[in-house]
Design a protein around this motif. Structure first.
Motif, mmCIF file in Angstrom:
data_model
loop_
_atom_site.group_PDB
_atom_site.id
_atom_site.type_symbol
_atom_site.label_atom_id
_atom_site.label_comp_id
_atom_site.label_asym_id
_atom_site.label_seq_id
_atom_site.Cartn_x
_atom_site.Cartn_y
_atom_site.Cartn_z
ATOM 1 N N GLY A 124 0.799 -1.217 0.000
ATOM 2 C CA GLY A 124 0.000 0.000 0.000
ATOM 3 C C GLY A 124 0.833 1.269 0.000
ATOM 4 N N LEU A 125 2.024 1.224 -0.591
ATOM 5 C CA LEU A 125 2.936 2.366 -0.563
ATOM 6 C C LEU A 125 2.904 3.186 -1.844
ATOM 7 C CD1 LEU A 125 6.061 0.700 1.120
ATOM 8 C CD2 LEU A 125 4.219 2.008 2.195
ATOM 9 N N ARG A 126 2.065 2.827 -2.774
ATOM 10 C CA ARG A 126 1.966 3.601 -4.011
ATOM 11 C C ARG A 126 1.360 4.962 -3.712
ATOM 12 N NH1 ARG A 126 -1.625 3.439 -8.634
ATOM 13 N NH2 ARG A 126 -0.476 3.851 -10.561
ATOM 14 N N ASN A 127 1.930 6.003 -4.331
ATOM 15 C CA ASN A 127 1.494 7.391 -4.105
ATOM 16 C C ASN A 127 1.632 7.785 -2.635
ATOM 17 O OD1 ASN A 127 0.706 8.297 -6.760
ATOM 18 N ND2 ASN A 127 -1.053 6.915 -6.612
ATOM 19 N N THR A 128 2.757 7.413 -2.038
ATOM 20 C CA THR A 128 3.081 7.829 -0.680
ATOM 21 C C THR A 128 4.553 8.221 -0.631
ATOM 22 O OG1 THR A 128 3.707 5.605 0.074
ATOM 23 C CG2 THR A 128 1.386 6.228 0.306
ATOM 24 N N TYR A 129 4.906 9.033 0.369
ATOM 25 C CA TYR A 129 6.314 9.394 0.545
ATOM 26 C C TYR A 129 7.151 8.167 0.882
ATOM 27 C CZ TYR A 129 4.628 14.220 0.756
ATOM 28 O OH TYR A 129 4.052 15.429 0.461
ATOM 29 N N LEU A 130 6.618 7.294 1.727
ATOM 30 C CA LEU A 130 7.361 6.093 2.109
ATOM 31 C C LEU A 130 7.612 5.189 0.911
ATOM 32 C CD1 LEU A 130 8.660 4.510 4.379
ATOM 33 C CD2 LEU A 130 6.433 3.437 4.844
ATOM 34 N N GLY A 131 6.681 5.184 -0.037
ATOM 35 C CA GLY A 131 6.883 4.385 -1.237
ATOM 36 C C GLY A 131 8.073 4.846 -2.051
ATOM 37 N N VAL A 132 8.330 6.151 -2.052
ATOM 38 C CA VAL A 132 9.505 6.673 -2.760
ATOM 39 C C VAL A 132 10.778 6.386 -1.972
ATOM 40 C CG1 VAL A 132 10.557 8.747 -3.758
ATOM 41 C CG2 VAL A 132 8.070 8.487 -3.762
ATOM 42 N N ILE A 133 10.665 6.384 -0.656
ATOM 43 C CA ILE A 133 11.849 6.290 0.196
ATOM 44 C C ILE A 133 12.334 4.859 0.381
ATOM 45 C CG2 ILE A 133 12.675 6.656 2.562
ATOM 46 C CD1 ILE A 133 10.754 9.049 2.694
ATOM 47 N N PHE A 134 11.412 3.893 0.507
ATOM 48 C CA PHE A 134 11.805 2.601 1.052
ATOM 49 C C PHE A 134 12.854 1.833 0.245
ATOM 50 C CE2 PHE A 134 9.024 0.423 -1.898
ATOM 51 C CZ PHE A 134 9.435 -0.911 -1.879
ATOM 52 N N PRO A 135 12.974 1.962 -1.103
ATOM 53 C CA PRO A 135 14.064 1.238 -1.768
ATOM 54 C C PRO A 135 15.451 1.776 -1.425
ATOM 55 C CG PRO A 135 12.336 1.840 -3.324
ATOM 56 C CD PRO A 135 12.095 2.627 -2.077
ATOM 57 N N ALA A 136 15.523 2.984 -0.856
ATOM 58 C CA ALA A 136 16.826 3.619 -0.624
ATOM 59 C C ALA A 136 17.150 3.791 0.853
ATOM 60 C CB ALA A 136 16.869 4.984 -1.308
ATOM 61 N N ILE A 137 16.422 3.112 1.748
ATOM 62 C CA ILE A 137 16.700 3.296 3.176
ATOM 63 C C ILE A 137 18.010 2.628 3.589
ATOM 64 C CG2 ILE A 137 14.284 3.571 3.789
ATOM 65 C CD1 ILE A 137 14.271 0.687 4.723
ATOM 66 N N ALA A 138 18.560 1.792 2.746
ATOM 67 C CA ALA A 138 19.884 1.209 2.978
ATOM 68 C C ALA A 138 20.496 0.895 1.623
ATOM 69 C CB ALA A 138 19.804 -0.053 3.834
ATOM 70 N N SER A 139 21.802 0.896 1.565
ATOM 71 C CA SER A 139 22.481 0.639 0.294
ATOM 72 C C SER A 139 23.758 -0.145 0.543
ATOM 73 C CB SER A 139 22.817 1.956 -0.413
ATOM 74 O OG SER A 139 23.736 2.724 0.348
ATOM 75 N N ALA A 140 24.105 -0.992 -0.419
ATOM 76 C CA ALA A 140 25.332 -1.774 -0.307
ATOM 77 C C ALA A 140 26.560 -0.873 -0.285
ATOM 78 C CB ALA A 140 25.416 -2.769 -1.469
ATOM 79 N N PHE A 141 26.514 0.196 -1.077
ATOM 80 C CA PHE A 141 27.638 1.131 -1.081
ATOM 81 C C PHE A 141 27.813 1.786 0.278
ATOM 82 C CE2 PHE A 141 28.949 5.604 -1.457
ATOM 83 C CZ PHE A 141 30.241 5.433 -1.911
ATOM 84 N N GLY A 142 26.704 2.174 0.902
ATOM 85 C CA GLY A 142 26.789 2.795 2.225
ATOM 86 C C GLY A 142 27.347 1.850 3.271
ATOM 87 N N ILE A 143 26.909 0.596 3.242
ATOM 88 C CA ILE A 143 27.431 -0.386 4.189
ATOM 89 C C ILE A 143 28.921 -0.604 3.959
ATOM 90 C CG2 ILE A 143 27.304 -2.811 4.880
ATOM 91 C CD1 ILE A 143 24.315 -2.711 4.213
ATOM 92 N N PHE A 144 29.330 -0.688 2.697
ATOM 93 C CA PHE A 144 30.750 -0.867 2.385
ATOM 94 C C PHE A 144 31.570 0.319 2.866
ATOM 95 C CE2 PHE A 144 34.151 0.230 -0.618
ATOM 96 C CZ PHE A 144 34.984 -0.874 -0.451
ATOM 97 N N LEU A 145 31.101 1.531 2.581
ATOM 98 C CA LEU A 145 31.843 2.730 2.958
ATOM 99 C C LEU A 145 31.999 2.836 4.476
ATOM 100 C CD1 LEU A 145 33.117 5.463 2.100
ATOM 101 C CD2 LEU A 145 30.832 6.461 2.313
ATOM 102 N N LEU A 146 30.918 2.638 5.202
ATOM 103 C CA LEU A 146 30.974 2.772 6.662
ATOM 104 C C LEU A 146 31.730 1.616 7.304
ATOM 105 C CD1 LEU A 146 27.440 4.182 7.536
ATOM 106 C CD2 LEU A 146 29.538 5.382 6.913
#
Length: 277
Positions: free
Chosen positions: A136-158
């Protein structure tokens, strides 16, 4: 002779970097110039005129009044800020045990996470959309955000940053009775502040300029981000390049401002200097 040679090498390097900077800035200058040109000026005259003859803000006013760019700006800011905050939180929580704790399968997990960097977003785009619809995340702010709440690059960098923190700091905190979560919060995070700021800049720019995923998950204009808003100008103004340029300038200005504000924190620091008392 050696000193003179090093000096000329430095001069040559600065000259090369300055030339590259000028080449990189030409499109930005051209974009701003187009946004400031009056309707009477020919955009495609030859030889081209880089600076407008009669600069005007009329294009910015028309774009702002004709389209809800204030709403687009609010949406982009909210989504980018939340994405940065959640990305830093989850990447730091994931990177810390992979860097400082010993457990079976640690390297396998880290290798699997880093391997996902090679997977193009277009491959996982459809499964992500199906998941967003089911949640139920279509047309919501969370729907835009949730694929990017974590990233492999970020985990590698930190993870790399956490590994650079001296063990003496960790041992001293443990002797003082600091818990694992307290060690992460009060010792580790302040010690890797430059890496956190670097990741924040990357995530902010990526989230702010993202066009494909918001285009897929949003179809209600009140949730549009600035890139989607700029795309609508092509139809609204029938390819009025002055208006499109003005909208593009409005879209990229916050990115430049964010980078200018945050770049002062990307400096090498002593690992212990950021520890909170």
């Amino acid at each position: 002779m050696k000193h003179a040679s090093n000096r000329w090498n430095s001069v040559g390097m600065y000259a090369l970097l300055s030339a590259i900077a000028v080449v990189m800035l030409i499109p930005l200058v051209w974009l701003i110039s187009t946004a400031l040109k009056s309707p009477t000026e020919d955009l495609f005259q030859f030889p081209p005129r880089l600076l407008p003859a009669q600069p005007t803000l009329e294009n910015f006013v028309n774009v702002w009044q004709t389209n809800p760019f204030g709403r687009y700006l609010f949406n982009s800011t909210l989504i980018a800020v939340l994405t940065v905050g959640l990305n830093l939180l989850f990447c730091a929580l994931a990177a810390y045990p992979l860097a400082r704790l010993q457990f079976r399968g640690r390297e396998v997990i880290f290798t699997a996470i880093v391997t996902t960097i090679m997977i193009p977003f277009q491959i996982v785009m459809i499964p992500l959309y199906v998941l967003a619809v089911q949640l139920g995340l279509r047309n919501t702010y969370l729907g835009v955000i949730f694929p990017a709440i974590a990233s492999a690059f970020g985990i590698f960098l930190l993870r790399q940053a956490f590994q650079g923190v001296p063990k003496e700091l960790e041992e001293a905190a443990r002797i003082d009775g600091c818990s694992e979560l307290g060690l992460w919060w009060y010792v580790m995070l302040p010690s890797i502040r430059p890496a956190l700021v670097t990741l924040a800049i990357f995530v902010f720019i990526g989230s702010w300029s993202d066009f494909l995923w918001p285009l897929i998950v949003l179809d209600r204009p009140e949730y549009y981000t600035l890139p989607l808003g700029v795309a609508t100008l092509a139809g609204t103004f029938s390819l009025d390049w002055r208006a499109i340029a003005a909208g593009s300038v409005i879209s990229i200005a916050p990115i430049l401002l964010f980078f200018i504000v945050m770049q002062r924190y990307i400096v090498p620091t002593e690992s212990g200097s950021g520890v909170k008392g």
